[in-house]
Design an enzyme around this catalytic site. Structure first.
Site, PDB file in Angstrom:
ATOM      1  N   SER A   2     -13.720  49.369  47.498  1.00  0.00           N
ATOM      2  CA  SER A   2     -13.170  50.372  48.409  1.00  0.00           C
ATOM      3  C   SER A   2     -11.891  50.987  47.843  1.00  0.00           C
ATOM      4  CB  SER A   2     -12.870  49.732  49.769  1.00  0.00           C
ATOM      5  OG  SER A   2     -11.725  48.884  49.657  1.00  0.00           O
ATOM      6  N   GLY A  25     -26.788  16.966  25.982  1.00  0.00           N
ATOM      7  CA  GLY A  25     -26.075  17.347  27.197  1.00  0.00           C
ATOM      8  C   GLY A  25     -26.451  18.771  27.568  1.00  0.00           C
ATOM      9  N   ILE A  26     -25.548  19.475  28.215  1.00  0.00           N
ATOM     10  CA  ILE A  26     -25.855  20.799  28.730  1.00  0.00           C
ATOM     11  C   ILE A  26     -26.203  21.768  27.596  1.00  0.00           C
ATOM     12  CG2 ILE A  26     -24.939  22.747  30.052  1.00  0.00           C
ATOM     13  CD1 ILE A  26     -23.173  20.695  31.540  1.00  0.00           C
ATOM     14  N   HIS A  36     -18.657  24.530  18.502  1.00  0.00           N
ATOM     15  CA  HIS A  36     -17.224  24.669  18.767  1.00  0.00           C
ATOM     16  C   HIS A  36     -16.510  24.177  17.512  1.00  0.00           C
ATOM     17  CE1 HIS A  36     -13.450  24.939  20.791  1.00  0.00           C
ATOM     18  NE2 HIS A  36     -13.280  23.637  20.931  1.00  0.00           N
ATOM     19  N   THR A  61     -30.379  10.105  28.302  1.00  0.00           N
ATOM     20  CA  THR A  61     -31.059  11.361  27.982  1.00  0.00           C
ATOM     21  C   THR A  61     -32.243  11.173  27.031  1.00  0.00           C
ATOM     22  OG1 THR A  61     -29.432  11.769  26.229  1.00  0.00           O
ATOM     23  CG2 THR A  61     -29.024  12.796  28.376  1.00  0.00           C
ATOM     24  N   GLU A 117      -9.863  29.100  28.380  1.00  0.00           N
ATOM     25  CA  GLU A 117     -10.112  28.023  29.336  1.00  0.00           C
ATOM     26  C   GLU A 117      -8.852  27.671  30.122  1.00  0.00           C
ATOM     27  OE1 GLU A 117     -13.529  25.701  26.676  1.00  0.00           O
ATOM     28  OE2 GLU A 117     -11.456  24.990  26.684  1.00  0.00           O
ATOM     29  N   GLY A 151     -24.666  26.005  29.025  1.00  0.00           N
ATOM     30  CA  GLY A 151     -26.002  25.690  28.535  1.00  0.00           C
ATOM     31  C   GLY A 151     -27.124  26.107  29.466  1.00  0.00           C
ATOM     32  N   ARG A 194     -28.382   8.119  21.139  1.00  0.00           N
ATOM     33  CA  ARG A 194     -28.223   6.664  21.100  1.00  0.00           C
ATOM     34  C   ARG A 194     -29.414   6.037  21.812  1.00  0.00           C
ATOM     35  NH1 ARG A 194     -22.818   8.308  21.709  1.00  0.00           N
ATOM     36  NH2 ARG A 194     -21.559   7.688  19.926  1.00  0.00           N
TER      37      ARG A 194
END
EC number: 1.1.1.86
Length: 334
Positions: free
Chosen positions: A253, A27-28, A109, A54, A196, A135, A49
Site C-alpha cells: 500500500s 543430513g539436510i 561451505h 540415517t 547469517e 536442503g 557411520r
C-alpha cells in the site's frame, strides 16, 4: 566486475559421468544433493557411520551406503556435507588417508578449508558447490524441474579439470538451471557467515523480537503483534526475493511504502551499520571462527542451549505456537 556465471546449456555432466561421488553425511544438504545427483545419473555412494540413524533412511531411499572411510576410498570425488565442527575430526580419522592423487575433495561451505581446519594434500582438486538455499528446497526445486542457484569455487586445481568437475556437480544437483556464480572459498565463508549473523538469522530474529516487545509493552494484544511483526514478514520477504526491494514497495500500500521508506532507515540506522561492520571484522580476522571452535570443543551442541532457551521462552514464541496451531493444526512444532 560482475561475477562470472554459468547456465545449464553451458555445462556438461560428462566430466563426472564415469566417476564415483561419495557424499559424506545424509543430513539436510547431504540427503538432497545425493538424491539429486543420483537422479541426474551420477554414480553416488553415501558415506555414514555404521548404525547411525540415517543409514537405513539412505538405503531406503535407494542409495548405496558405506562407512565413511570405505566410501572415501571408493570415490573419485569426496563431497563432505557433515556439520562444520565435525569435518576436521572426521577428515583426520576416516578420510585423509584416502585422499589420493587426482581425487577431488569437495564441500558446500568453505570454512574447513579457508580456516585450515583441513589441510588437503597438493595432488588433489579442492572444490566447492554451495547451494543458496536449505536442503529441502534444493530437493523440491530439482523435482519440480528447476533448481537452487549455487556458488562454485576452486581452491586447488591439481588435475586441470577442477572447474569441469565442480560445474558438472552443480548441474547434477540442479543449480545450473537457475544459474551458478563463481566465488572463492574466502568470499563464500565470510559473506555466508555475515549474512547469517546480521541479517538472515541473527538480525531477523532480533528485529522481530524487539518489534514484538515494543507493541506489547505499548499495550497491544500479543496475538495482533505476532501477526504484524512476525507472520507477515514472510509475505514481504517473498516479494523482495521475487521482485527486489523496489518491486516490493511497488506491491504494498502507499501508506506502507511511505512509512517504510521514511522510518525504516531511522530504525536500522548508521549505528546498526557500524555494528554490522564490527561483526564483519570479527569474521574476517578469524576471531569468530576461533571463538566458535573453542566454544564447540568445550560444550559441543550445548553451545546453543542457553540462547535457544531464551528465545523459546520469549512471549513471541509462546504466542506464536498458539497462532500456528490455529492456522496449521497438523504442522509439527519443532
Amino acid at each position: 566486475m560482475p561475477a562470472k556465471k554459468w547456465l545449464d546449456n553451458q555445462v556438461s555432466l560428462a566430466p563426472v559421468k564415469d566417476q564415483t561421488v561419495a557424499v559424506i553425511g545424509y543430513g539436510i544438504q547431504g540427503r538432497a544433493q545425493a538424491s539429486n545427483m543420483k537422479d541426474s545419473g551420477l554414480n553416488v555412494i553415501v558415506g555414514l557411520r555404521k548404525g547411525g540413524k540415517t543409514w537405513k533412511q539412505a538405503e531406503a531411499e535407494g542409495h548405496k551406503v558405506m562407512e565413511v572411510a570405505e566410501a572415501a576410498k571408493a570415490a573419485n570425488i569426496i563431497h563432505i556435507l557433515i556439520p562444520d565442527m565435525e569435518q576436521a575430526d572426521t577428515y583426520k580419522k576416516e578420510i585423509a588417508k584416502h585422499v589420493t592423487e587426482g581425487k577431488a575433495l569437495s564441500f558446500s561451505h568453505g570454512a574447513a578449508i579457508h580456516w585450515k581446519w583441513i589441510v588437503p594434500p597438493k595432488n588433489v582438486d579442492v572444490i566447492m558447490v554451495a547451494p543458496k538455499g536449505p536442503g529441502q528446497r534444493v530437493r523440491e526445486l530439482y523435482q519440480e524441474g528447476f533448481g537452487t542457484p549455487s556458488l562454485v569455487a576452486v581452491y586447488q586445481d591439481h588435475t586441470g579439470k577442477a572447474w569441469d568437475r565442480v560445474l558438472a556437480m552443480a548441474k547434477a544437483i540442479g543449480s545450473t538451471r537457475p544459474g551458478v556464480l563463481q566465488t572463492t572459498f574466502k568470499e563464500e565463508v565470510e559473506t555466508d557467515w555475515f549474512g547469517e549473523q546480521v541479517d538472515l538469522c541473527g538480525g531477523a530474529h532480533a528485529m522481530v523480537m524487539n518489534a514484538f516487545e515494543t507493541l506489547v509493552e505499548a499495550g497491544y494484544q500479543p496475538e495482533v503483534a505476532y501477526f504484524e511483526c512476525l507472520h507477515e514478514l514472510k509475505l514481504i520477504v517473498d516479494l523482495i526475493q521475487k521482485y527486489g526491494i523496489t518491486g516490493m514497495y511497488n506491491r504494498v500500500s502507499e501508506t506502507a511504502r511511505y512509512g517504510g521508506l521514511t522510518r525504516g532507515p531511522r530504525v536500522i540506522d548508521k549505528e546498526a551499520k557500524k555494528k554490522m561492520k564490527e561483526a564483519l571484522k570479527e569474521i574476517q580476522s578469524g576471531d569468530f571462527a576461533e571463538e566458535w571452535v573453542s566454544k564447540y570443543k568445550k560444550e559441543g551442541k550445548n553451545s546453543f542451549a542457553r540462547y535457544m532457551k531464551e528465545i523459546e521462552n520469549h512471549p513471541v514464541e509462546k504466542v506464536g505456537r498458539e497462532m500456528r496451531k490455529m492456522m496449521w493444526p497438523d504442522a509439527p512444532e519443532v
